[in-house]
Design an enzyme around this catalytic site. Structure first.
Site, PDB file in Angstrom:
ATOM      1  N   GLU A  53       1.619   2.079  -0.447  1.00 14.81           N
ATOM      2  CA  GLU A  53       2.808   1.550   0.194  1.00 14.81           C
ATOM      3  C   GLU A  53       2.511   0.740   1.764  1.00 14.81           C
ATOM      4  O   GLU A  53       3.166   0.123   1.942  1.00 14.81           O
ATOM      5  CB  GLU A  53       3.434   2.941   0.622  1.00 14.81           C
ATOM      6  CG  GLU A  53       4.066   3.666  -0.407  1.00 14.81           C
ATOM      7  CD  GLU A  53       5.100   2.742  -1.132  1.00 14.81           C
ATOM      8  OE1 GLU A  53       5.847   1.737  -0.782  1.00 14.81           O
ATOM      9  OE2 GLU A  53       5.572   2.961  -2.393  1.00 14.81           O
ATOM     10  N   TYR A 136      10.024   4.136   6.239  1.00 19.53           N
ATOM     11  CA  TYR A 136      10.147   3.738   4.828  1.00 19.53           C
ATOM     12  C   TYR A 136       8.907   4.369   4.382  1.00 19.53           C
ATOM     13  O   TYR A 136       8.793   5.358   3.093  1.00 19.53           O
ATOM     14  CB  TYR A 136       9.976   2.373   4.795  1.00 19.53           C
ATOM     15  CG  TYR A 136       9.464   2.214   3.109  1.00 19.53           C
ATOM     16  CD1 TYR A 136      10.706   2.406   2.239  1.00 19.53           C
ATOM     17  CD2 TYR A 136       8.328   1.729   2.837  1.00 19.53           C
ATOM     18  CE1 TYR A 136       9.934   2.195   0.818  1.00 19.53           C
ATOM     19  CE2 TYR A 136       8.075   1.697   1.633  1.00 19.53           C
ATOM     20  CZ  TYR A 136       8.861   1.851   0.516  1.00 19.53           C
ATOM     21  OH  TYR A 136       8.502   1.743  -0.891  1.00 19.53           O
ATOM     22  N   ASP A 154      13.930   0.536   1.850  1.00 18.96           N
ATOM     23  CA  ASP A 154      13.102  -0.663   2.323  1.00 18.96           C
ATOM     24  C   ASP A 154      14.132  -1.698   2.333  1.00 18.96           C
ATOM     25  O   ASP A 154      15.433  -1.594   2.213  1.00 18.96           O
ATOM     26  CB  ASP A 154      12.047  -1.023   1.502  1.00 18.96           C
ATOM     27  CG  ASP A 154      12.562  -1.225   0.085  1.00 18.96           C
ATOM     28  OD1 ASP A 154      13.692  -0.955  -0.393  1.00 18.96           O
ATOM     29  OD2 ASP A 154      11.527  -1.719  -0.618  1.00 18.96           O
TER      30      ASP A 154
END
Length: 307
Positions: A53, A136, A154
């Site tokens: 991520e 996020y 996102d």
DNA sequence: TAAACGTGGGG
DNA sequence: TCCCCACGTTT
């Protein structure tokens, strides 16, 4: 709450129905409009999810895949990452850009070792306290590593939420509350994956493919005939245009860090390496910025090198 | 809150 | 060649 404000908000029951439809599409679609081939889809290792991520921030996934493999091969755990010098992390980061992410990932790994006994925490506040982990990424780790019932926002999810659910631009807290309410109970992972895929591959920025969308009959924007302005513009999570890159400090910084991955850069080489042979002052200023941020160090001879 | 922060691929 | 685009966080 005024009467007009009340009628402008979709009832919770309908919001939940949209969430269920998206999650169901993710499971039933068969992969035609999903990204099942991404390597991190098959892991629930929290460190691997944190790495994937972080790599994915502001970066196309096709470019994340090779970096993800080489990064985890070299740093399979947070402890491995924390124990290495930042220079090793930056070299593994090559081609990814936004090198502060690499520095923050290194700092986050150290914090995980120091504060959490080497285990990535499954607590929102603890995750948000880690360097480089924002709203996020923290929730992506909760949903994708721990299968918690939290929504992720996102740029892609932001479009779906603003267009389909409310048909108007959303504020950050509003979008987060909305998406959290959409997660089918116990389906945090599959809902999040489906939502991101839907936004990236169907509810696209410029030319959404509404014919392939599982919520087209419930989508406020589609039902209204997709009127301008696009509600996604300026809505929570949705990316905005960036300053021009060509000729920017960022470009020079990138050139310097790229050179430092190969070896030291002497004081007389900085300007040319940065791409500004006629502007020594600018090159020096940008180099100092890298040092100040911990992305470079100056050795006794005055040469720049990786930490 | 606006601005800073990289790179590679495609049209 | 130039422009647009792409799975955020920090200060």
């Amino acid at each position: 709450m005024t009467a007009s404000a009340r009628t402008a908000v979709r009832p919770v029951r309908q919001t939940r129905a949209i969430g269920a439809a998206i999650e169901g599409w993710g499971r039933a679609d068969g992969g035609a409009t999903r990204r099942d081939d991404l390597p991190w889809r098959s892991t629930r290792d929290p460190w691997a999810v944190l790495v994937s991520e972080t790599l994915a921030q502001q970066t196309q996934l096709s470019r994340v895949v090779p970096a993800y493999h080489r990064f985890l091969a070299e740093f399979p755990t947070a402890s491995d990452c924390a124990a290495a010098p930042l220079g090793d992390i930056l070299r593994a980061w090559r081609g990814m850009g936004y090198n502060r992410r690499a520095r923050n990932l290194h700092l986050a790994a150290a914090a995980v070792v120091d504060r959490h006994d080497g285990q990535v925490p499954d607590d929102l506040d603890a995750l948000l306290a880690l360097p480089g982990i924002g709203p996020y990424t923290a929730r992506a780790i909760l949903a994708f590593a721990f299968d918690r019932d939290v929504g992720v926002v996102d740029t892609n999810a932001g479009r779906v939420l603003s267009r389909a659910v409310e048909g108007r631009s959303l504020r950050p807290a509003e979008a987060q509350a909305l998406v959290d309410a959409m997660v089918p109970s116990g389906r945090g992972w599959s809902f999040g994956q489906a939502l991101l895929d839907l936004g990236a591959l169907v509810c696209m920025s410029r030319t959404p493919v509404c014919g392939a969308c599982p919520v087209r009959r419930r989508c406020r924007w589609a039902v209204a005939g997709r009127p301008e302005p696009d509600p996604a513009k300026g809505s929570a999570g949705v990316s905005t245009v960036q300053a021009r890159f060509d000729g920017s400090d960022r470009q020079g910084r990138g050139r310097l860090v790229a050179a430092l991955r190969t070896g030291p850069v002497g004081p007389d080489e900085v300007a040319v390496t940065a791409g500004w042979p006629g502007d020594t002052d600018r090159a020096r200023r940008v180099a100092e910025g890298l040092v100040a941020e911990g992305l470079a160090v100056r050795d006794p001879a005055g040469a720049l090198r990786l930490p």
